[in-house]
Each structure stands twice: as C-alpha cells, then as structure tokens.
Design a protein around this motif. Sequence first.
Motif, PDB file in Angstrom:
ATOM      1  N   ARG A 169       0.940  -1.310   0.096  1.00  0.00           N
ATOM      2  CA  ARG A 169      -0.180  -0.047   0.018  1.00  0.00           C
ATOM      3  C   ARG A 169       1.005   1.043  -0.156  1.00  0.00           C
ATOM      4  NH1 ARG A 169      -2.809  -4.404   0.174  1.00  0.00           N
ATOM      5  NH2 ARG A 169      -5.321  -4.281   0.914  1.00  0.00           N
ATOM      6  N   PRO A 170       0.223   2.402  -0.437  1.00  0.00           N
ATOM      7  CA  PRO A 170       1.215   3.653  -0.479  1.00  0.00           C
ATOM      8  C   PRO A 170       1.310   4.224   1.041  1.00  0.00           C
ATOM      9  CG  PRO A 170      -1.205   4.097  -0.922  1.00  0.00           C
ATOM     10  CD  PRO A 170      -1.061   2.744  -0.847  1.00  0.00           C
ATOM     11  N   PRO A 171       2.473   4.811   1.316  1.00  0.00           N
ATOM     12  CA  PRO A 171       3.765   4.867   0.292  1.00  0.00           C
ATOM     13  C   PRO A 171       4.517   4.088   0.164  1.00  0.00           C
ATOM     14  CG  PRO A 171       4.310   6.071   2.204  1.00  0.00           C
ATOM     15  CD  PRO A 171       2.766   5.461   2.363  1.00  0.00           C
ATOM     16  N   TRP A 172       4.300   2.838   1.013  1.00  0.00           N
ATOM     17  CA  TRP A 172       5.429   1.908   1.311  1.00  0.00           C
ATOM     18  C   TRP A 172       5.776   1.044  -0.055  1.00  0.00           C
ATOM     19  CZ3 TRP A 172       7.170   3.024   5.804  1.00  0.00           C
ATOM     20  CH2 TRP A 172       5.969   3.513   6.825  1.00  0.00           C
ATOM     21  N   ASN A 173       4.694   0.764  -0.912  1.00  0.00           N
ATOM     22  CA  ASN A 173       4.975   0.051  -2.065  1.00  0.00           C
ATOM     23  C   ASN A 173       6.070   0.740  -2.834  1.00  0.00           C
ATOM     24  OD1 ASN A 173       3.112   2.117  -3.016  1.00  0.00           O
ATOM     25  ND2 ASN A 173       1.963   0.833  -4.223  1.00  0.00           N
ATOM     26  N   ARG A 174       6.150   2.205  -2.906  1.00  0.00           N
ATOM     27  CA  ARG A 174       7.302   2.778  -3.722  1.00  0.00           C
ATOM     28  C   ARG A 174       8.551   2.328  -3.338  1.00  0.00           C
ATOM     29  NH1 ARG A 174       7.083   7.791  -6.657  1.00  0.00           N
ATOM     30  NH2 ARG A 174       7.359   6.062  -8.078  1.00  0.00           N
ATOM     31  N   TRP A 175       8.843   1.888  -2.183  1.00  0.00           N
ATOM     32  CA  TRP A 175      10.217   1.369  -1.718  1.00  0.00           C
ATOM     33  C   TRP A 175       9.763  -0.278  -2.000  1.00  0.00           C
ATOM     34  CZ3 TRP A 175      11.650  -2.673   1.568  1.00  0.00           C
ATOM     35  CH2 TRP A 175      13.106  -2.844   2.162  1.00  0.00           C
ATOM     36  N   ALA A 176       8.954  -0.923  -1.464  1.00  0.00           N
ATOM     37  CA  ALA A 176       8.747  -2.468  -1.516  1.00  0.00           C
ATOM     38  C   ALA A 176       9.085  -3.072  -3.025  1.00  0.00           C
ATOM     39  CB  ALA A 176       7.426  -2.888  -0.705  1.00  0.00           C
ATOM     40  N   PHE A 177       8.328  -2.448  -3.892  1.00  0.00           N
ATOM     41  CA  PHE A 177       8.336  -3.309  -4.945  1.00  0.00           C
ATOM     42  C   PHE A 177       9.775  -3.361  -5.746  1.00  0.00           C
ATOM     43  CE2 PHE A 177       3.597  -2.801  -6.624  1.00  0.00           C
ATOM     44  CZ  PHE A 177       3.307  -3.130  -5.417  1.00  0.00           C
ATOM     45  N   GLN A 178      10.654  -2.820  -5.364  1.00  0.00           N
ATOM     46  CA  GLN A 178      12.134  -2.809  -5.717  1.00  0.00           C
ATOM     47  C   GLN A 178      12.912  -3.688  -4.682  1.00  0.00           C
ATOM     48  OE1 GLN A 178      13.946   0.752  -7.306  1.00  0.00           O
ATOM     49  NE2 GLN A 178      11.937   1.909  -7.259  1.00  0.00           N
ATOM     50  N   HIS A 179      12.406  -4.141  -3.513  1.00  0.00           N
ATOM     51  CA  HIS A 179      13.185  -4.568  -2.669  1.00  0.00           C
ATOM     52  C   HIS A 179      12.625  -5.885  -2.169  1.00  0.00           C
ATOM     53  CE1 HIS A 179      15.938  -1.243  -2.183  1.00  0.00           C
ATOM     54  NE2 HIS A 179      14.845  -0.247  -2.710  1.00  0.00           N
ATOM     55  N   VAL A 180      11.849  -6.508  -2.721  1.00  0.00           N
ATOM     56  CA  VAL A 180      11.145  -7.746  -2.273  1.00  0.00           C
ATOM     57  C   VAL A 180      12.040  -8.705  -1.682  1.00  0.00           C
ATOM     58  CG1 VAL A 180       9.801  -9.887  -3.031  1.00  0.00           C
ATOM     59  CG2 VAL A 180       9.193  -7.583  -4.001  1.00  0.00           C
ATOM     60  N   ARG A 181      12.972  -9.000  -2.159  1.00  0.00           N
ATOM     61  CA  ARG A 181      14.058  -9.794  -1.269  1.00  0.00           C
ATOM     62  C   ARG A 181      14.286  -9.805  -0.158  1.00  0.00           C
ATOM     63  NH1 ARG A 181      18.537 -10.419  -6.343  1.00  0.00           N
ATOM     64  NH2 ARG A 181      18.184  -7.983  -6.018  1.00  0.00           N
ATOM     65  N   GLU A 182      14.325  -8.515   0.315  1.00  0.00           N
ATOM     66  CA  GLU A 182      14.807  -8.105   1.703  1.00  0.00           C
ATOM     67  C   GLU A 182      13.607  -8.248   2.696  1.00  0.00           C
ATOM     68  OE1 GLU A 182      16.212  -4.001   1.683  1.00  0.00           O
ATOM     69  OE2 GLU A 182      16.813  -4.166  -0.424  1.00  0.00           O
ATOM     70  N   PHE A 183      12.402  -8.694   2.492  1.00  0.00           N
ATOM     71  CA  PHE A 183      11.469  -8.962   3.486  1.00  0.00           C
ATOM     72  C   PHE A 183      10.564  -9.922   3.040  1.00  0.00           C
ATOM     73  CE2 PHE A 183       9.792  -5.744   0.429  1.00  0.00           C
ATOM     74  CZ  PHE A 183       8.312  -6.177   0.403  1.00  0.00           C
ATOM     75  N   LEU A 184      10.503 -10.760   1.829  1.00  0.00           N
ATOM     76  CA  LEU A 184      10.052 -11.966   1.487  1.00  0.00           C
ATOM     77  C   LEU A 184      11.094 -13.226   1.193  1.00  0.00           C
ATOM     78  CD1 LEU A 184       6.785 -10.549  -0.385  1.00  0.00           C
ATOM     79  CD2 LEU A 184       6.930 -11.563   2.004  1.00  0.00           C
ATOM     80  N   PRO A 185      10.610 -14.250   1.435  1.00  0.00           N
ATOM     81  CA  PRO A 185      11.342 -15.375   1.165  1.00  0.00           C
ATOM     82  C   PRO A 185      11.347 -15.452  -0.403  1.00  0.00           C
ATOM     83  CG  PRO A 185       9.656 -16.432   2.042  1.00  0.00           C
ATOM     84  CD  PRO A 185       9.602 -14.888   2.344  1.00  0.00           C
ATOM     85  N   THR A 186      12.241 -15.872  -1.191  1.00  0.00           N
ATOM     86  CA  THR A 186      12.265 -15.906  -2.871  1.00  0.00           C
ATOM     87  C   THR A 186      12.958 -17.022  -3.177  1.00  0.00           C
ATOM     88  OG1 THR A 186      14.251 -14.360  -2.961  1.00  0.00           O
ATOM     89  CG2 THR A 186      11.975 -13.350  -2.935  1.00  0.00           C
ATOM     90  N   ALA A 187      12.920 -17.494  -4.245  1.00  0.00           N
ATOM     91  CA  ALA A 187      13.554 -18.488  -5.087  1.00  0.00           C
ATOM     92  C   ALA A 187      14.209 -17.801  -6.444  1.00  0.00           C
ATOM     93  CB  ALA A 187      12.840 -19.593  -5.398  1.00  0.00           C
ATOM     94  N   GLU A 188      15.463 -18.254  -6.426  1.00  0.00           N
ATOM     95  CA  GLU A 188      16.199 -17.330  -7.847  1.00  0.00           C
ATOM     96  C   GLU A 188      15.757 -17.922  -9.087  1.00  0.00           C
ATOM     97  OE1 GLU A 188      20.766 -16.571  -9.160  1.00  0.00           O
ATOM     98  OE2 GLU A 188      20.248 -18.640  -8.327  1.00  0.00           O
TER      99      GLU A 188
END
Length: 398
Positions: free
Chosen positions: A30-49
């Motif tokens: 949600r705004p305004p957090w998404n303006r940062w979050a959408f470029q930094h997903v790997r920093e707060f969610l588990p991901t697979a390469e």
Amino acid sequence: MDSYRNSDPRPPIMQGSPPAMVLPKLDWDRPPWNRWAFQHVREFLPTAEVWRGNGHRHRFERAEVDLDGLAVEDSTGQPTTLAGLLDETYTDGFLVLKDGRIACERYFNGMGERSLHLSQSMAKSVTGSVFGILVGRGLIDPARPVTDYLPELSVTGWAGASVQHVLDMTSGVRFSEEYTDRYSDIGQVDVATGWKPVPPGSDPAFRWPSHMFELILGLTETIRPHGAAFEYRSIETDVLAFIMERVTGKRLPQLVSEELWQKLGADESACFTVDNAGYAVADGGFNATLRDYGRFGQLILDNGRGVVPADWIEATRNGRHGPDFNPSLPEGSYRNQFWIEDPRSRALMCRGVFGQMIHIDWNTSMVVVKLSTYPDFSNVAYSVATVKAVHAIAAALN
C-alpha cells in the motif's frame, strides 16, 4: 498515508540504520510503502532464484530519441508531456524498444538498471509463455481436463474444466478478486503465499490457508458453466503452474530459468516469492529488471525466436473480443495468460496491479515496458492515458 510522486520529496522509508520508517508487514504493498517495497522484495519476503545461467547476454543496440517533451494527454485528458505523465502515474522504470533497439530508457524513485521490480500479474504472462513451451513439446494438452494432470482437483470447482479454460480464465470456479477485502479469496492468497500475516483481530474461527495448494483445494464452488465467460481470477495461473510442476517434476523457478530466462539472454537472474511449501507464486510473485522485462517482450514480438512456439504466440493473439470487455481495454480480450488490446492491432499486453505493463505491438515493431507504484491497485484513468501515450510514441517513431 499518502504516496509521493517522483517530483515530490522522498520520505525516508527503510533509510538509515536503524530505518526511520520501517515497512509494515500488513501494508507493504500500500502507499507510500509500495514505492520502496516493489524494488526490494528480496529483503522482506522469501524468494527463489530464476537463474540467468552462464550464457550470452542479449545486448540491445541504442537508437535513443528524446521523448520527454512528447505531447500526450494526462489522466484527465488534458495536454501534458510524456515526462509529465510518467511523473503523474508514479513511474519507477520506463523502456521503449523500437525495432529491437532502445529508443528510451528512464529510471525513477531510486530504481537502477540492476534493480529487480515486482511484476505483479505480468508474472502470469511469463508463466503462460513457459506453459506454451511445454505444450509445444507435447507434455501438456490444453484440450484435456485439468484433473488429468491434477486429480486432486476432482473435488474442487475445476472438475470438468479443460486446461484451456484455465489458460483463458473462463473456468466457472468461484473466486473473489476483491483486493481491498482481506477476507476475499485474493485476500486469502496474500496469507497463503506468505505475502501478508493473518490480519490482527481476525475472527479466530476463520480458517486461513497455510499455502497455495491448500487454498486451491478449498475452492469447491462454481458460478457458471466452464467456458461460458471470461472472469479475471489470479488463482487460475497457480493451477497452471502446479500442472507444469507435476508433468516435469521441476519447480517453477527452475522451469522459467531453463526454458525462458537463460535463453532470452537476461542481464540478471530474476526471482519468485515462495510460500510456506516452497511454491513460487506464479500469479504475481515474479521480479526482474526493466531491460529483462523488455527482453521478454521482444522475444514475444520476435515470434518466440524458437524459444516460445510461434504458433502458440499466434494463437494467443486471437481472443474472443466483446463490447465493454474491460474498463481500460473496452475492445480487449484475454488468451493464454495475455491481454489483447483490440481485434485490429492484436497487440499483446502483460498487465499487473499498481501500474505494471508490457505492451507488444507487431504493427509498430515496438515494445514498451512501464513499471509503476500507483497508490491504488488499479486506476483506469492512468492505464488509459498510458496506452494512449504508447500510441503517441509509436506515431512519433514511425
């Protein structure tokens, strides 16, 4: 909290040590957090390469044109410039490929050429393209019932649906895509995927799904006969991904890496967010760079270049068009996990909430990528103005 445009002062979200403004887990998109979050997903969610491999990088030639001052319309229909529209619509990255060359490349809001940006539902088109590769290889037959591949779904609303119904989102399964309702089916997807915690204060008797397949098994109702009508439902893409994993014995990130990402010559490895069972979120969890989204669009424009079957792409450009199909695409259609702009151009579009778009047009030999962070899940006026701007760019470059 209000969002900010690129021309506004930038708040210190996740800046400093410790950060001055810490990302809330419940509202990171949600705004305004998404303006940062959408470029930094790997920093707060588990991901697979999604590994790019050791192979070639597809290098773009540059034939840049100054488009910042190009006359376009803003979201109210008033005259503005392309630069003005990109600011108004909360743009993070913007890329124009003309005849396979970079005509325009712009980064905003701290994004750079190596930044991975969340695709949201553009991931559906990535998943659908790899699905087409497996169909072309004879591993999946779209005419067969879904339950031939996933027999567990015989107790769900997908019983009797064909794979093609799922590809085109015309199954009759009841699924609510109400993004603002945390208890809707798509709200439960947020919990099942691990994107969000269970909302605080929620009904303790409400059973939240612990992972995506559990959620799918709980969708037991239908609201219409299979094939009767299109209805956009994200969960259909996840069913497709489970079919892909079942027939190959491989997880989705490996499939996308081996079948697509390594072959299109990506600059960077991409990634998917994963749920508690390690399942990659096919309907919206893909992350990649601006140029690599452009490489994907160019691959489709080049009729697959032997990677994605050309006949699959041609079939994808032929949908059932109807009046008032979609608020921002009134003459549009949907086929094989892509949007079709209209029956004349048959241009394909990958679209995602909060303003993600890849526009692929054979008539103009052009691919346009726009990565954004709207304050709202959808904004019809922003989307319409963006497509009009794509047409204005095409007129200027042709």
